[in-house]
Design a protein around this motif. Structure first.
Motif, short mmCIF file in Angstrom:
data_model
loop_
_atom_site.label_atom_id
_atom_site.label_comp_id
_atom_site.label_asym_id
_atom_site.label_seq_id
_atom_site.Cartn_x
_atom_site.Cartn_y
_atom_site.Cartn_z
N MET A 81 -76.24 11.99 -67.47
CA MET A 81 -75.38 11.41 -66.43
C MET A 81 -76.14 11.25 -65.11
SD MET A 81 -72.59 10.45 -67.61
CE MET A 81 -71.28 10.73 -68.77
N ASP A 82 -77.29 11.91 -64.99
CA ASP A 82 -78.11 11.76 -63.78
C ASP A 82 -78.98 10.51 -63.85
OD1 ASP A 82 -77.04 14.15 -62.93
OD2 ASP A 82 -78.79 15.35 -63.48
N ALA A 83 -79.04 9.88 -65.02
CA ALA A 83 -79.89 8.70 -65.20
C ALA A 83 -79.35 7.52 -64.41
CB ALA A 83 -79.98 8.33 -66.68
N ASN A 93 -84.69 7.77 -60.73
CA ASN A 93 -83.79 8.45 -61.65
C ASN A 93 -83.69 7.77 -63.00
OD1 ASN A 93 -83.12 10.52 -59.80
ND2 ASN A 93 -81.72 9.14 -58.78
N ALA A 94 -84.54 6.77 -63.25
CA ALA A 94 -84.52 6.09 -64.55
C ALA A 94 -84.89 7.07 -65.66
CB ALA A 94 -85.49 4.91 -64.54
N MET A 95 -84.22 6.91 -66.79
CA MET A 95 -84.49 7.75 -67.95
C MET A 95 -84.55 6.88 -69.20
SD MET A 95 -82.15 11.16 -67.65
CE MET A 95 -82.05 12.13 -66.16
N LEU A 96 -85.21 7.43 -70.22
CA LEU A 96 -85.33 6.79 -71.52
C LEU A 96 -84.86 7.79 -72.57
CD1 LEU A 96 -86.52 4.50 -73.41
CD2 LEU A 96 -88.64 5.84 -73.38
N LEU A 97 -84.06 7.31 -73.52
CA LEU A 97 -83.59 8.15 -74.62
C LEU A 97 -84.04 7.51 -75.93
CD1 LEU A 97 -81.90 10.52 -75.68
CD2 LEU A 97 -79.91 8.99 -75.65
N GLY A 116 -88.34 15.45 -68.45
CA GLY A 116 -87.00 15.37 -67.90
C GLY A 116 -86.52 13.94 -67.70
N ALA A 117 -87.37 12.96 -67.99
CA ALA A 117 -86.98 11.55 -67.84
C ALA A 117 -87.08 10.79 -69.16
CB ALA A 117 -87.85 10.86 -66.79
N ALA A 118 -88.03 11.16 -70.00
CA ALA A 118 -88.18 10.55 -71.32
C ALA A 118 -87.77 11.58 -72.35
CB ALA A 118 -89.62 10.09 -71.55
N HIS A 119 -86.65 11.32 -73.00
CA HIS A 119 -86.07 12.29 -73.93
C HIS A 119 -86.21 11.80 -75.36
CE1 HIS A 119 -84.30 14.39 -70.56
NE2 HIS A 119 -83.82 13.23 -70.12
N PHE A 120 -86.67 12.69 -76.22
CA PHE A 120 -86.80 12.42 -77.64
C PHE A 120 -85.85 13.35 -78.39
CE2 PHE A 120 -90.77 11.09 -75.77
CZ PHE A 120 -91.11 9.94 -76.47
N TYR A 132 -75.08 3.80 -77.02
CA TYR A 132 -75.04 2.38 -76.61
C TYR A 132 -74.04 2.19 -75.47
CZ TYR A 132 -77.94 0.33 -80.32
OH TYR A 132 -78.99 -0.03 -81.13
N ARG A 133 -72.90 2.87 -75.55
CA ARG A 133 -71.88 2.75 -74.48
C ARG A 133 -72.36 3.39 -73.18
NH1 ARG A 133 -68.70 3.36 -78.97
NH2 ARG A 133 -68.41 5.59 -78.78
N LEU A 134 -73.17 4.41 -73.29
CA LEU A 134 -73.65 5.13 -72.11
C LEU A 134 -74.84 4.43 -71.45
CD1 LEU A 134 -73.34 7.77 -70.45
CD2 LEU A 134 -75.00 8.81 -72.02
N ALA A 135 -75.68 3.78 -72.24
CA ALA A 135 -76.92 3.18 -71.73
C ALA A 135 -76.65 1.96 -70.85
CB ALA A 135 -77.82 2.77 -72.91
N ASN A 136 -77.57 1.73 -69.94
CA ASN A 136 -77.52 0.54 -69.09
C ASN A 136 -78.25 -0.64 -69.74
OD1 ASN A 136 -77.83 3.05 -66.97
ND2 ASN A 136 -76.25 1.57 -66.42
N ALA A 137 -79.22 -0.34 -70.58
CA ALA A 137 -79.99 -1.38 -71.26
C ALA A 137 -80.75 -0.75 -72.42
CB ALA A 137 -80.98 -2.04 -70.30
#
Length: 180
Positions: free
Chosen positions: A51-53, A85-89, A119-123, A141-146
């Motif tokens: 949620m911090d992303a 604050n960009a993140m990758l999942l 803390g930003a790129a999560h696997f 998919y619903r949570l992601a921005n792109a």
């Protein structure tokens, strides 16, 4: 207790008190209930602080070299210069068909550290070796921005269709199957 800066100013003026003495409470929305997230999704959101992303990029792939995940990490590192604050999942486990995928996973973890993306790129493969249930992936998919999809090679590209159905933009490599 008020809900906005404008209301804070109005209440302070009405009562003749300093604005700082009027506490602002933001409007609330229970995203977990609104989106009907799975319990496992909620646990992962909390554990990874998703949620911090701002923004959150989804990469729904197994950890295999043809998925070009290192490019997604490099993109994230560049984006974080402007969007800290960009993140990758990355949702998938190691690809099961090639023993070299374990070494690829280690390469990705090393690159993440080299690019200062802890803390930003999560696997999710670091948390489980299992595939995530479809319902959890749909939640992401619903949570992601792109969605980022930098694959070098694909047979079809189902995640692009899933992203379209989820109404999120897709940033993908320019390979023939994606143009189709």
């Amino acid at each position: 207790v008020v809900v906005s800066k404008l209301r804070q100013q109005e209440v302070a003026a009405l009562f003749g008190i300093p604005e700082a003495s009027v506490r602002v409470i933001p409007n609330g929305l229970d995203l977990e209930r609104f989106f009907k997230f799975e319990p496992q999704t909620i646990e992962l959101i909390d554990q990874l602080k998703l949620m911090d992303a701002d923004p959150l990029f989804l990469l729904p792939v197994r950890l295999t070299p043809r998925k070009n995940i290192e490019l997604a990490l490099q993109i994230l590192a560049e984006l974080r210069r402007e969007l800290p604050n960009a993140m990758l999942l990355v949702t998938g486990p190691e690809g099961p068909h090639n023993p070299a995928n374990a070494a690829y996973r280690q390469k990705l973890m090393g690159l993440r550290d080299e690019l200062n993306l802890q803390g930003a790129a999560h696997f999710l493969a670091e948390l489980t070796s299992d595939f995530m249930p479809d319902a959890v992936i749909a939640d992401f998919y619903r949570l992601a921005n792109a969605m980022l999809f930098p694959s070098q090679e694909e047979g079809f590209g189902i995640p692009i269709i899933e992203a379209a159905i989820s109404r999120i933009p897709v940033f993908c490599s320019d390979i023939p199957v994606f143009r189709e």
